[in-house]
Design an enzyme around this catalytic site. Structure first.
Site, PDB file in Angstrom:
ATOM      1  N   GLU A 122       0.814  -1.205   0.000  1.00 43.97           N
ATOM      2  CA  GLU A 122       0.000   0.000   0.000  1.00 43.97           C
ATOM      3  C   GLU A 122       0.847   1.255   0.000  1.00 43.97           C
ATOM      4  O   GLU A 122       2.033   1.243   0.372  1.00 43.97           O
ATOM      5  CB  GLU A 122      -0.914   0.006   1.204  1.00 43.97           C
ATOM      6  CG  GLU A 122      -0.133   0.064   2.485  1.00 43.97           C
ATOM      7  CD  GLU A 122      -1.006  -0.114   3.693  1.00 43.97           C
ATOM      8  OE1 GLU A 122      -1.827  -1.040   3.708  1.00 43.97           O
ATOM      9  OE2 GLU A 122      -0.871   0.676   4.623  1.00 43.97           O
ATOM     10  N   CYS A 143       3.532   8.359   0.508  1.00 45.22           N
ATOM     11  CA  CYS A 143       4.264   7.453   1.384  1.00 45.22           C
ATOM     12  C   CYS A 143       4.305   6.096   0.680  1.00 45.22           C
ATOM     13  O   CYS A 143       3.264   5.489   0.450  1.00 45.22           O
ATOM     14  CB  CYS A 143       3.477   7.400   2.692  1.00 45.22           C
ATOM     15  SG  CYS A 143       4.001   6.174   3.848  1.00 45.22           S
ATOM     16  N   CYS A 150       7.485  -6.768   6.719  1.00 45.65           N
ATOM     17  CA  CYS A 150       8.719  -6.248   7.292  1.00 45.65           C
ATOM     18  C   CYS A 150       9.251  -7.252   8.292  1.00 45.65           C
ATOM     19  O   CYS A 150       8.487  -7.845   9.059  1.00 45.65           O
ATOM     20  CB  CYS A 150       8.461  -4.904   7.986  1.00 45.65           C
ATOM     21  SG  CYS A 150       9.988  -4.192   8.671  1.00 45.65           S
ATOM     22  N   CYS A 154       8.707  -4.349  14.860  1.00 47.16           N
ATOM     23  CA  CYS A 154       8.493  -3.378  15.937  1.00 47.16           C
ATOM     24  C   CYS A 154       7.117  -3.670  16.559  1.00 47.16           C
ATOM     25  O   CYS A 154       6.157  -3.944  15.840  1.00 47.16           O
ATOM     26  CB  CYS A 154       8.555  -1.951  15.392  1.00 47.16           C
ATOM     27  SG  CYS A 154      10.137  -1.608  14.627  1.00 47.16           S
ATOM     28  N   CYS A 157       3.812  -1.760  15.331  1.00 38.92           N
ATOM     29  CA  CYS A 157       3.615  -1.488  13.904  1.00 38.92           C
ATOM     30  C   CYS A 157       2.826  -2.586  13.206  1.00 38.92           C
ATOM     31  O   CYS A 157       3.103  -3.775  13.387  1.00 38.92           O
ATOM     32  CB  CYS A 157       4.981  -1.321  13.242  1.00 38.92           C
ATOM     33  SG  CYS A 157       4.887  -1.104  11.460  1.00 38.92           S
ATOM     34  N   CYS A 370       0.199   3.520   6.986  1.00 37.51           N
ATOM     35  CA  CYS A 370       0.920   2.516   6.213  1.00 37.51           C
ATOM     36  C   CYS A 370       0.949   1.203   6.965  1.00 37.51           C
ATOM     37  O   CYS A 370       1.255   1.161   8.141  1.00 37.51           O
ATOM     38  CB  CYS A 370       2.340   2.994   5.936  1.00 37.51           C
ATOM     39  SG  CYS A 370       2.359   4.501   4.988  1.00 37.51           S
TER      40      CYS A 370
END
Ligand code: SAH
Ligand code: SF4
Length: 389
Positions: A122, A143, A150, A154, A157, A370
């Site tokens: 996205e 963005c 990922c 974290c 997130c 995001c």
């Protein structure tokens, strides 16, 4: 702004690509040809030279791809047929498809893309950037994502929740911008690598994409309007200090001591603050400056003590700080502090002589949106296909 948008005509897939122009490491899947929107003028000129074609053809081709935005070689009507066929055998035409758009023209719009291998990523279009990186505020910021998922996990997130799938190639990064301009009819002024993924873990492809985004023969967006955000990969920060590609770097700090940072960012175990900040010293000495991102999470990193420590680090690196009130993520326990706490935190930084801006609602979307759209979509039982306007 008028753009020529022609539909893809033939789209060939090949199982063996000669990787003539680009090193194979640019592409995760060796069976996939390099993407048309990842080509670089100088490399194209080299490719043409080897085939005995005149060098001015290189600029003609980049104009078709990045200015007129055609999606097939058949549309490049001023090229000889034979050359078109050779190029078609070498490159993949764009396959990134907008599958969903949320938001309206005057507000933040989120775009969900389906990639050639069905993975979802996205991007977010923010119509006016509230002077986040020292730019005027009448700008449109996008963005972009740099990876599918990922690996850095974290704790706060959404992007890391389902782990890491793969790197995007340069063409897939550039295509996000091209598709957003096409779909929204807006010209993009700023690009921030704050979507899904850790850009410095996909450094080679990100640098290639930045070259294309920045080049006059490419998208022509100024280096001061391109920002890469990192969770703090110290070796790559050092590498960037010695790299000639120009852009701005933002460090996601989110904790001013190892104890606090380590609680929410596992990367801090690999690169604790001492190691990270030494890499930042090196970067700042070479490149002049970097910005800090600091999410404010209630009861975790928003204490007066963290503010004082953060001020110390910011002064050491002459860094400005963007404070970002945390955006809640479904299924995660964290929340944003009260307005009073956010302002107190900011006032401590200011008292210590540090420039700190506090993002308000609209700006929050830049980072926080995001990762969340993809999550919602991939978790929904039925993905409803919505197409823009
Ligand atoms: N991996 C890179 C870039 C992508 S994340 C990095 O971590 O910097 C971009 C920014 O969004 C980072 O500063 C990240 O910490 C922040 N972010 C992630 N989830 C968020 C959330 N729920 N609310 C606010 N900011 C968030
Ligand atoms: Fe990855 Fe950045 Fe999210 Fe951390 S904040 S999980 S590094 S995208």
């Amino acid at each position: 702004m008028t753009r020529a948008h022609l539909n893809a005509l033939g789209t060939t897939r090949s199982t063996s690509h000669s990787s003539f122009l680009l090193p194979p490491s640019c592409f995760l899947l060796s069976s996939v040809k390099p993407s048309l929107t990842g080509i670089i003028l100088e490399e194209l000129a080299e490719f043409l030279k080897k085939r005995g074609a005149p060098s001015y053809r290189a600029k003609q081709i980049t104009d078709w791809v990045y200015k007129k935005r055609v999606t097939s070689f058949d549309a490049m009507t001023d090229l000889p047929n034979e050359l078109r066929a050779e190029l078609a055998a070498e490159f993949e035409t764009p396959k990134t498809e907008v599958v969903r758009v949320l938001g309206s023209k005057d507000t933040t719009q989120k775009f969900l893309f389906r990639l050639r291998d069905q993975n979802l990523i996205e991007s977010v279009l923010i119509p006016a950037s509230p002077a986040l990186y020292g730019q005027p505020s009448d700008r449109r910021t996008v963005c972009v994502s740099s990876q599918v998922g990922c690996a850095y996990g974290c704790k706060f997130c959404a992007s890391g929740l389902d782990g890491f799938t793969r790197n995007l190639d340069a063409g897939e990064i550039v295509q996000q911008l091209i598709e957003i301009e096409k779909s929204s009819g807006e010209r993009i002024d700023n690009v921030v690598f704050m979507g899904m993924g850790e850009p410095l873990a996909n450094l080679r492809n990100v640098l290639r994409a930045i070259r294309i985004i920045n080049a006059p023969w490419g998208l022509g967006i100024g280096a001061r309007h391109i920002t890469v955000s990192t969770s703090g990969l110290a070796p790559q920060i050092r590498e960037l200090a010695d790299e000639s590609t120009q852009f701005r770097l933002a460090l996601s700090l989110h904790g001013a001591t190892d104890e606090v940072r380590g609680k929410i960012m596992p990367v801090n175990r690999k690169y604790p603050l001492k190691v990270l900040l030494e890499a930042c010293d090196y970067y700042v000495a070479k490149k002049g400056r970097m910005t800090f991102e600091y999410i404010l999470i209630a009861g975790v990193n928003d204490t007066d003590e963290q503010a004082r420590e953060l001020a110390r680090i910011a002064r050491r690196l002459s860094a400005k700080i963007n404070l970002i009130p945390y955006n809640t993520v479904e299924g995660l326990e964290w929340s944003r502090p009260s307005h009073a706490r956010q302002e107190k935190f900011q006032s401590i930084l200011r008292k210590h002589g540090v420039i700190a801006t506090l993002r308000r609602e609209k700006g929050d979307d830049i980072a926080a949106a995001c990762g969340q759209l993809r999550l919602q979509t991939s978790r929904a039982a039925n993905l409803r296909m919505e197409r823009p306007g």
